[in-house]
Scaffold this motif. Structure first.
Motif, PDB file in Angstrom:
ATOM      1  N   HIS A   1       3.258 -62.931   6.052  1.00  0.00           N
ATOM      2  CA  HIS A   1       3.103 -63.259   4.639  1.00  0.00           C
ATOM      3  C   HIS A   1       3.477 -62.062   3.754  1.00  0.00           C
ATOM      4  O   HIS A   1       3.135 -60.920   4.057  1.00  0.00           O
ATOM      5  CB  HIS A   1       1.655 -63.650   4.325  1.00  0.00           C
ATOM      6  CG  HIS A   1       1.264 -64.961   4.920  1.00  0.00           C
ATOM      7  ND1 HIS A   1      -0.028 -65.430   4.920  1.00  0.00           N
ATOM      8  CD2 HIS A   1       1.991 -65.924   5.532  1.00  0.00           C
ATOM      9  CE1 HIS A   1      -0.080 -66.610   5.504  1.00  0.00           C
ATOM     10  NE2 HIS A   1       1.127 -66.918   5.894  1.00  0.00           N
TER      11      HIS A   1
ATOM     12  N   GLU B   1       5.435 -67.615   4.851  1.00  0.00           N
ATOM     13  CA  GLU B   1       5.082 -67.971   3.479  1.00  0.00           C
ATOM     14  C   GLU B   1       5.158 -66.765   2.540  1.00  0.00           C
ATOM     15  O   GLU B   1       4.849 -65.642   2.911  1.00  0.00           O
ATOM     16  CB  GLU B   1       3.658 -68.549   3.463  1.00  0.00           C
ATOM     17  CG  GLU B   1       3.203 -69.049   2.117  1.00  0.00           C
ATOM     18  CD  GLU B   1       1.797 -69.633   2.167  1.00  0.00           C
ATOM     19  OE1 GLU B   1       1.215 -69.867   1.095  1.00  0.00           O
ATOM     20  OE2 GLU B   1       1.284 -69.853   3.287  1.00  0.00           O
ATOM     21  N   ARG B   2       5.635 -67.038   1.313  1.00  0.00           N
ATOM     22  CA  ARG B   2       5.667 -66.055   0.225  1.00  0.00           C
ATOM     23  C   ARG B   2       6.523 -64.829   0.572  1.00  0.00           C
ATOM     24  O   ARG B   2       6.083 -63.688   0.506  1.00  0.00           O
ATOM     25  CB  ARG B   2       4.250 -65.651  -0.183  1.00  0.00           C
ATOM     26  CG  ARG B   2       3.449 -66.814  -0.731  1.00  0.00           C
ATOM     27  CD  ARG B   2       2.087 -66.414  -1.230  1.00  0.00           C
ATOM     28  NE  ARG B   2       1.321 -67.582  -1.637  1.00  0.00           N
ATOM     29  CZ  ARG B   2       1.410 -68.197  -2.819  1.00  0.00           C
ATOM     30  NH1 ARG B   2       2.247 -67.708  -3.734  1.00  0.00           N
ATOM     31  NH2 ARG B   2       0.689 -69.253  -3.102  1.00  0.00           N
TER      32      ARG B   2
ATOM     33  N   ASP C   1       6.864 -72.047   2.953  1.00  0.00           N
ATOM     34  CA  ASP C   1       6.456 -72.234   1.558  1.00  0.00           C
ATOM     35  C   ASP C   1       6.731 -70.978   0.729  1.00  0.00           C
ATOM     36  O   ASP C   1       6.636 -69.851   1.219  1.00  0.00           O
ATOM     37  CB  ASP C   1       4.958 -72.550   1.477  1.00  0.00           C
ATOM     38  CG  ASP C   1       4.636 -73.954   1.953  1.00  0.00           C
ATOM     39  OD1 ASP C   1       5.575 -74.744   2.130  1.00  0.00           O
ATOM     40  OD2 ASP C   1       3.438 -74.254   2.143  1.00  0.00           O
TER      41      ASP C   1
ATOM     42  N   SER D   1       4.635 -68.571  10.446  1.00  0.00           N
ATOM     43  CA  SER D   1       4.421 -68.671   9.002  1.00  0.00           C
ATOM     44  C   SER D   1       5.160 -67.547   8.299  1.00  0.00           C
ATOM     45  O   SER D   1       4.880 -66.372   8.528  1.00  0.00           O
ATOM     46  CB  SER D   1       2.925 -68.613   8.661  1.00  0.00           C
ATOM     47  OG  SER D   1       2.746 -68.734   7.267  1.00  0.00           O
TER      48      SER D   1
ATOM     49  N   ASN E   1       6.004 -72.735   8.616  1.00  0.00           N
ATOM     50  CA  ASN E   1       5.653 -72.642   7.200  1.00  0.00           C
ATOM     51  C   ASN E   1       6.663 -71.742   6.487  1.00  0.00           C
ATOM     52  O   ASN E   1       6.725 -70.540   6.736  1.00  0.00           O
ATOM     53  CB  ASN E   1       4.237 -72.075   7.039  1.00  0.00           C
ATOM     54  CG  ASN E   1       3.755 -72.109   5.608  1.00  0.00           C
ATOM     55  OD1 ASN E   1       4.534 -72.335   4.672  1.00  0.00           O
ATOM     56  ND2 ASN E   1       2.464 -71.886   5.400  1.00  0.00           N
TER      57      ASN E   1
END
Length: 550
Positions: free
Chosen positions: A168, A190-191, A214, A188, A212
């Motif tokens: 992240h 994400e961001r 996102d 993941s 993920n």
């Protein structure tokens, strides 16, 4: 005198020869001794980082020494037990790959969970691959708040136990081919700041179940980019900048069940875009710019249970738009710009919407009479009036003709014949076949149940009523018969900017749908949506039409 001097010279020569012999004999011995001492000295020196000229002691990773650039807290917190979990913080701005601080991980090679958080005063510009490959038991890896522009090839080695990789907020922009070439089940990213995924960035991941992405900057996806992710169950792509979707993007995702495309820049969805996703259960397309959906946009989504189209720019729905999603139980069309909704739009979903767990969201501001209210067919049980028709159109708008769902039509054409006293199915079958003529009564199907009950389906409602009269006339002594009861649907309707009374609600229904008089409508309930009491559009209404004189 001369002889004395000669004797002394000879003596000195003998002494010199003896000393020379002693030096020759003792020199190798001393050399070997010095070599041994040198080895002892070297073995006593601390470990050195490869390529480094400066040595430092190999400190325990879990020591918590605040002088280090990398500080970790381990669990269990026992110096005599190998740690299984470590939370580490980077405080140093200069922490190269060969920095001595990384050597501390050699003291805790049994870690199963590792989290590295870069503090504001710290910096990390790479994935510490040299450290990761030594942690053979690692299952979960988290790195956050770094400045890692690239994920290089084989950045995580080939750790067969690694199941979860979370990266992240690391400002990642490029994911190189084979970056995750191992066996994780969850990734993941994400961001970050990912603009594009290489076509081979997600290969050799046969066990990946959740991905993920996102809150990145993805503007497009290559065809076949997910083709190797045959086990993927959940794909998140919320808050990117995707504007075009094609069927080829989703190839290989036959086992995908959850797809989130919320808050992108999608304006149009063409035919069979999601046809590769035959296992999909939930699809989120809310908060995009969708102005049009092709009539076959959702073809192939036979197992879809929830479809979210909230907060888009839809002004109309194509006829049969939901034919491809016959299993949908939750449909959200809130906050669009729909001016007309017809019965034909929802016809493929009628059998589902009568389910007590089904939800249809149509919240939005009522404007100029263009937004139509939704009415539902009651059953006699709803109002305790046997004269109430057992069916009515679910939606009866000024633009459409009254129509009925397939479920209601089938029930109207079905007669249930029950024996007064318990008997086996063969007896019922013999007596019905002896007393009733299936041809003249236009019987299509007959089902005999073990308890002696018979379900008879005719080709029309009129034929069913005729069958009912015949049974009562010829078999009333032994059998009871009745037309199958209608279903009991419930539909929530919302969209009022102000509170509304039941009387006003009925009046608006009559005006907007051109109901014949007397319309005889009954409101089930009007309640406040307590979760959003500060929202002016917070009135939820449940309604039912008692009679539409159809």
């Amino acid at each position: 005198m001369y002889s004395t001097l000669m004797t002394s010279a000879a003596a000195y020569q003998n002494v010199a020869l003896v000393l020379l012999l002693l030096c020759i004999v003792t020199s190798p011995t001393e050399s070997r001794f010095r070599e041994k001492e040198s080895k002892k000295t070297k073995s006593a020196q601390p470990n050195l980082i490869p390529g480094s000229n400066v040595g430092m002691p190999l400190m325990n990773l879990c020591s918590g020494d605040r002088e280090m650039k990398l500080v970790c807290h381990c669990s269990p917190d026992d110096p005599h037990v190998k740690a299984q979990k470590a939370n580490c913080w980077i405080f140093g701005k200069d922490l190269p790959r060969k920095d001595a601080n990384w050597l501390a991980f050699q003291t805790q090679t049994t870690l199963e969970q590792l989290k590295i958080t870069v503090q504001k005063i710290g910096n990390l510009t790479y994935i510490p691959s040299d450290v990761i490959v030594t942690l053979k038991y690692l299952k979960q890896l988290t790195i956050e708040y770094g400045m890692i522009p690239d994920l290089l090839n084989y950045a995580f080695g080939n750790l067969t136990d690694l199941r979860n990789i979370t990266l992240h907020k690391n400002q990642i922009r490029i994911v190189h081919p084979f970056a995750f070439a191992n066996h994780p089940e969850e990734i993941s990213l994400e961001r970050n700041e990912i603009i594009e995924l290489d076509k081979e960035a997600l290969v050799r991941l046969p066990q990946l179940k959740r991905l993920n992405l996102d809150f990145n900057n993805l503007t497009m996806l290559h065809d076949d980019v997910f083709v190797d992710l045959t086990s993927l169950d959940e794909l998140k792509l919320e808050s990117n900048q995707l504007s075009v979707l094609t069927r080829e993007i989703f190839k290989g995702l036959g086992n995908l069940r959850f797809l989130k495309l919320t808050a992108n820049s999608i304006s149009y969805i063409g035919d069979t875009v999601f046809a590769e996703l035959w296992s999909l259960h939930e699809l989120d397309l809310d908060s995009n710019h969708i102005e049009k959906l092709s009539a076959r946009a959702f073809d192939g989504l036979n197992n879809l249970r929830r479809l979210n189209l909230e907060n888009n720019r839809l002004t109309r729905l194509e006829r049969g738009i939901f034919t491809g999603v016959p299993a949908v139980l939750s449909l959200n069309l809130n906050s669009n710009q729909l001016e007309t909704i017809t019965y034909n739009n929802f016809l493929p979903l009628m059998d589902n919407l009568v389910n007590s767990t089904a939800v249809l969201h149509l919240k939005g501001q009522l404007r100029s009479g263009k937004r139509r209210f939704l009415t539902v067919p009651p059953s006699s049980d709803n109002f305790g009036n046997e004269n109430t028709p057992k069916s009515a159109p679910l939606c009866n708008f000024a633009e459409t003709h009254p129509a009925k769902s397939n479920a209601i039509v089938k029930r109207e054409r079905t007669v249930i014949i029950k024996p007064i006293e318990q008997q086996v199915a063969t007896v019922t079958k013999q007596e019905i076949q002896g007393k009733l003529d299936p041809v003249s009564l236009r019987v299509k199907e007959v089902y005999y149940r073990p308890n002696g009950e018979a379900t008879v389906r005719c080709d029309s409602r009129e034929s069913a009523l005729k069958l009912l009269s015949t049974v009562k006339a010829n078999l009333s002594e032994k059998y009871n018969a009745d037309v199958q009861k209608a279903l009991k649907p419930r539909v929530k309707v919302a969209g009022f900017t102000d509170d509304i009374t039941a009387e006003n609600f009925v009046e608006k229904l009559i005006q907007q749908n051109n109901f014949p008089q007397p319309a005889n409508l009954t409101v089930i309930r009007i309640v406040r949506n307590e979760k959003h009491t500060d929202n002016p559009m917070s009135t939820w209404v449940g309604c039912a039409a008692r009679s539409l004189n159809v």
